[in-house]
Design an enzyme around this catalytic site. Structure first.
Site, PDB file in Angstrom:
ATOM      1  N   ASP A 322      46.745  43.210  45.739  1.00  0.00           N
ATOM      2  CA  ASP A 322      45.277  43.375  46.310  1.00  0.00           C
ATOM      3  C   ASP A 322      44.708  44.593  46.745  1.00  0.00           C
ATOM      4  OD1 ASP A 322      46.237  40.597  45.805  1.00  0.00           O
ATOM      5  OD2 ASP A 322      44.616  39.731  46.793  1.00  0.00           O
ATOM      6  N   HIS A 324      40.987  45.135  47.525  1.00  0.00           N
ATOM      7  CA  HIS A 324      39.803  44.593  48.298  1.00  0.00           C
ATOM      8  C   HIS A 324      38.815  45.781  48.626  1.00  0.00           C
ATOM      9  CE1 HIS A 324      40.233  40.285  47.953  1.00  0.00           C
ATOM     10  NE2 HIS A 324      41.540  40.433  48.340  1.00  0.00           N
ATOM     11  N   ASP A 358      41.922  41.415  42.248  1.00  0.00           N
ATOM     12  CA  ASP A 358      41.117  41.331  43.585  1.00  0.00           C
ATOM     13  C   ASP A 358      40.898  42.842  44.039  1.00  0.00           C
ATOM     14  OD1 ASP A 358      41.394  38.997  43.720  1.00  0.00           O
ATOM     15  OD2 ASP A 358      42.194  38.799  45.493  1.00  0.00           O
ATOM     16  N   ASP A 361      35.188  42.838  47.261  1.00  0.00           N
ATOM     17  CA  ASP A 361      35.047  41.906  48.190  1.00  0.00           C
ATOM     18  C   ASP A 361      35.665  42.050  49.387  1.00  0.00           C
ATOM     19  OD1 ASP A 361      33.319  40.220  46.820  1.00  0.00           O
ATOM     20  OD2 ASP A 361      35.010  38.911  46.219  1.00  0.00           O
ATOM     21  N   ARG A 362      34.879  42.174  50.549  1.00  0.00           N
ATOM     22  CA  ARG A 362      35.323  42.388  51.865  1.00  0.00           C
ATOM     23  C   ARG A 362      35.494  43.924  52.276  1.00  0.00           C
ATOM     24  NH1 ARG A 362      39.342  37.655  51.241  1.00  0.00           N
ATOM     25  NH2 ARG A 362      38.059  35.789  52.040  1.00  0.00           N
ATOM     26  N   ASN A 390      41.366  36.361  41.438  1.00  0.00           N
ATOM     27  CA  ASN A 390      40.685  35.271  41.481  1.00  0.00           C
ATOM     28  C   ASN A 390      39.003  35.931  42.105  1.00  0.00           C
ATOM     29  OD1 ASN A 390      41.853  35.778  44.106  1.00  0.00           O
ATOM     30  ND2 ASN A 390      40.826  34.083  45.184  1.00  0.00           N
ATOM     31  N   HIS A 391      39.285  37.187  42.543  1.00  0.00           N
ATOM     32  CA  HIS A 391      37.725  37.657  43.065  1.00  0.00           C
ATOM     33  C   HIS A 391      37.264  38.569  42.047  1.00  0.00           C
ATOM     34  CE1 HIS A 391      37.455  36.807  47.474  1.00  0.00           C
ATOM     35  NE2 HIS A 391      38.906  36.786  47.531  1.00  0.00           N
ATOM     36  N   HIS A 443      48.084  37.396  38.951  1.00  0.00           N
ATOM     37  CA  HIS A 443      47.543  37.514  40.478  1.00  0.00           C
ATOM     38  C   HIS A 443      47.754  36.594  41.318  1.00  0.00           C
ATOM     39  CE1 HIS A 443      44.831  38.714  43.553  1.00  0.00           C
ATOM     40  NE2 HIS A 443      44.425  37.353  43.735  1.00  0.00           N
ATOM     41  N   ARG A 505      58.633  19.757  51.207  1.00  0.00           N
ATOM     42  CA  ARG A 505      59.503  19.846  50.090  1.00  0.00           C
ATOM     43  C   ARG A 505      59.249  21.351  49.663  1.00  0.00           C
ATOM     44  NH1 ARG A 505      63.218  15.902  50.505  1.00  0.00           N
ATOM     45  NH2 ARG A 505      62.488  13.897  50.184  1.00  0.00           N
ATOM     46  N   HIS A 542      47.706  38.185  45.978  1.00  0.00           N
ATOM     47  CA  HIS A 542      47.106  37.021  46.203  1.00  0.00           C
ATOM     48  C   HIS A 542      47.262  36.621  47.705  1.00  0.00           C
ATOM     49  CE1 HIS A 542      44.358  33.418  45.484  1.00  0.00           C
ATOM     50  NE2 HIS A 542      45.125  32.919  45.641  1.00  0.00           N
TER      51      HIS A 542
END
Length: 633
Positions: A322, A324, A358, A361-362, A390-391, A443, A505, A542
């Site tokens: 990532d 970003h 990614d 964003d941000r 996912n971004h 990702h 688990r 991620h």
């Protein structure tokens, strides 16, 4: 839980998937066909699945002081065009690909890493931190009704009989004659949990059988169809004027990186002022930066659509996690470890760069980041791969700031236009990248692991937010959203049931706190998935960890995490990249005519956290102040 692994594996592997007319050939499919012929012609006396053992390499011993390396100088190297990519690649024989039995051994994750200090401009070779190595308590296998001896109480004894604990390729004795026993576990484990160890080994073995035999004809047809289409010219070519514009953008970025390397102080990316004397977008993309970004977005979309949804890359390869929008940190990593499009002077192949999702964003420099990445893609189409995260999604970008950044930077009308063009390019991004047929870069993760590479190759694009939300595409959504369960995650638990602590688990599939459709997957899912697809490693991104190193190793060295944005959202973390090299290795073979497969060597190379450096400096000043007070008293 454990018994379902084998049953699901058999059902899924025998199920055929529709092959898209746009399917592309890959090295791993041809490898299956070649190896199947080799086994039939010359390996009868050896047996179809003679599994070889190798002794595990010893971990790097800790040293008192780090080894200081000289900084790489890329100022005098030659920058080459994308047309030279294939000409510089050495021709590889199909037998150089690993066979299914040795795939796990042919990828080695090094137990040391490199860390670059942005302030001192020096790299240090450091031993692998224990916090980045995740190990689980494994079940020991013993014969039923046999008294426990000294050797039965230790993991090495079982490793010597059936392979190492990270060896997923060993054959097991009949399950009815042996049982799994867990020793030295921090938590009580029931029979079902300890049986997962045994069942997982059987699942891995069955996966390799299915990969090499049952799927051979299916993958063979994919190979021949793909290669016949590769002979045809590409549908999309980038105009020379567009490529020239992209190359000019890359040159400006290199100049800017050189200015950063001359700075005497480090800083957070959000506090950085470029120092170029004018708008950073104008510096990077000329004064007509809107036109440049629009051209790069359109050219990038067309180029991405012409390339396969499962990208393939050769070694050496570097994987970024990532980013970003942390533009300055990305430039520092380029300066420290090498730029895309740089031809080494020693005659070795140029490094392939894989950006694992990614991009926006941000961050404070989102437009500059995605603009440079598209310029790199257009300038070097087969040496730079942008994998979807996912971004890279319209719904996420509306929520986490990329859309607002476009509007604030360029105004309402122009901002929305460039935003729509970039989103259209995102919908054409490949979902994964396969390195040398043995390392898969995604990702998020593999989700439930109930899919294979053939499913990826059959996907149709554009893949929009609406496509990802379809019920039959949950497996695809989880490639972008799922997370692995760390092997030692069951060592800590706050949950109690009837006064007894319940430990989580670390195997199987569980719900994810991120998203309703997303899941978390355990080590057994990863190892079975790798076996069924002929893989030795999965690289994912991620996730960022508080005070982390930018990477983690887990699932018996079958999965690693890499994150390339340092000090992300106040996490005070280092950033990292992964370098993958194809190294020759002299090893013994169980058959005199069998060539040892080449080993892929994986090493982490990172950038130190500025927040950590500030904290260390503050502690030094406090200690000095305390000494001065004592001396004055």
């Amino acid at each position: 839980m454990g018994n379902s692994v084998v049953s699901k594996l058999g059902c899924h592997a025998c199920k055929s998937s529709p092959i898209d007319e746009e399917v592309q050939s890959t090295d791993d499919t041809q490898r299956v066909v070649d190896e199947d012929d080799n086994r039939r012609s010359g390996g009868a006396e050896k047996g179809a699945f003679n599994l070889r053992r190798r002794s595990r390499t010893k971990s790097l011993e800790s040293k008192d002081a780090p080894v200081i390396l000289e900084r790489e100088d890329t100022s005098e190297v030659e920058v080459y065009s994308a047309a030279e990519d294939e000409a510089d690649e050495p021709e590889r024989h199909p037998r150089s690909q690993p066979d299914d039995a040795a795939a796990g051994w042919s990828v080695k994750v090094e137990r040391s890493y490199d860390l670059f200090d942005a302030l001192t401009k020096r790299k240090s070779a450091l031993p692998m931190p224990s916090s980045a190595l995740h190990k689980r308590f494994v079940a020991t296998i013993r014969q039923r009704n046999k008294p426990l001896g000294i050797d039965d109480m230790s993991t090495p004894s079982i490793c010597s009989q059936y392979g190492s604990e990270s060896d997923s390729s060993v054959s097991l004795p009949p399950s009815g004659e042996y049982e799994a026993v867990v020793y030295d576990s921090p938590a009580p484990m029931d029979k079902a949990q300890s049986a997962v160890e045994v069942t997982s080994k059987w699942g891995v073995l069955l996966g390799k059988v299915l990969y090499s035999r049952v799927l051979a004809m299916h993958t063979a047809s994919s190979t021949y169809m793909g290669r016949s289409r590769e002979a045809k010219p590409q549908k999309s070519t980038v105009a020379s004027s567009v490529k020239k514009r992209a190359q000019d953008t890359v040159k400006q970025a290199r100049k800017l990186a050189k200015l950063i390397s001359q700075e005497t102080e480090d800083c957070f990316d959000c506090d950085w002022t470029s120092g170029v004397g004018k708008n950073l977008l104008s510096w990077m993309f000329t004064s007509e930066y809107f036109d440049s970004l629009m051209i790069l977005a359109k050219a990038g979309k067309k180029l991405l659509a012409s390339q396969p949804v499962l990208a393939t890359a050769k070694c050496p390869a570097r994987v970024f996690g990532d980013i970003h929008g942390q533009f300055r940190d990305m430039l520092i990593l380029f300066s420290a470890y090498g730029w895309p499009g740089v031809k080494p002077t020693n005659g070795e192949p140029a490094t392939t760069f894989i950006f694992n999702g990614d991009f926006v964003d941000r961050g404070a420099h989102q437009i500059e980041t995605i603009g440079l990445l598209l310029a790199l893609k257009v300038a070097f189409p087969t040496k730079v791969w942008l994998v979807r995260g996912n971004h890279e999604d319209r719904s996420m970008n509306e929520k986490y700031g990329f859309k607002d950044t476009c509007i604030q930077t360029m105004g309402q009308a122009l901002g929305l236009k460039i935003y729509d063009l970039l989103e259209a390019a995102f919908d054409q991004l490949p979902i994964a990248c396969l390195v040398e047929g043995r390392i898969l870069c995604v990702h998020g993760g593999i989700g439930k692991g109930d899919w294979d590479l053939i499913n990826l190759r059959s996907l149709h694009r554009p893949i929009t937010s609406q496509v990802l939300s379809q019920p039959d595409k949950k497996w695809l959504l989880n490639i972008l959203w799922s997370d692995p369960i760390e092997d030692d995650d069951d060592m800590v638990s706050d949950e109690e049931r009837e006064g007894v602590k319940v430990f989580r688990r670390t195997s199987g599939v569980h719900d994810s706190p991120r998203k309703q459709e997303a899941v978390q997957f355990g080590w057994d899912v990863t190892k079975t998935f790798c076996a069924r697809n002929g893989l030795g490693l999965v690289i994912r991104s991620h996730q960022c960890k508080q005070d982390g190193h930018g990477f983690d190793i887990m699932h018996d060295d079958h999965l690693v995490r890499v994150f390339s944005a340092r000090d992300y959202e106040g996490c005070d973390n280092d950033s990292a990249t992964v370098i993958i090299r194809n190294v020759a290795e002299d090893s013994e073979s169980s058959h005199p005519l069998e060539a040892a497969p080449p080993k892929l060597e994986v090493r982490f190379q990172g950038l130190s956290s500025h927040a950590k450096a500030v904290q260390v400096q503050s502690e030094k000043e406090l200690k000095k102040l305390g000494k001065d007070k004592k001396a004055g008293a």
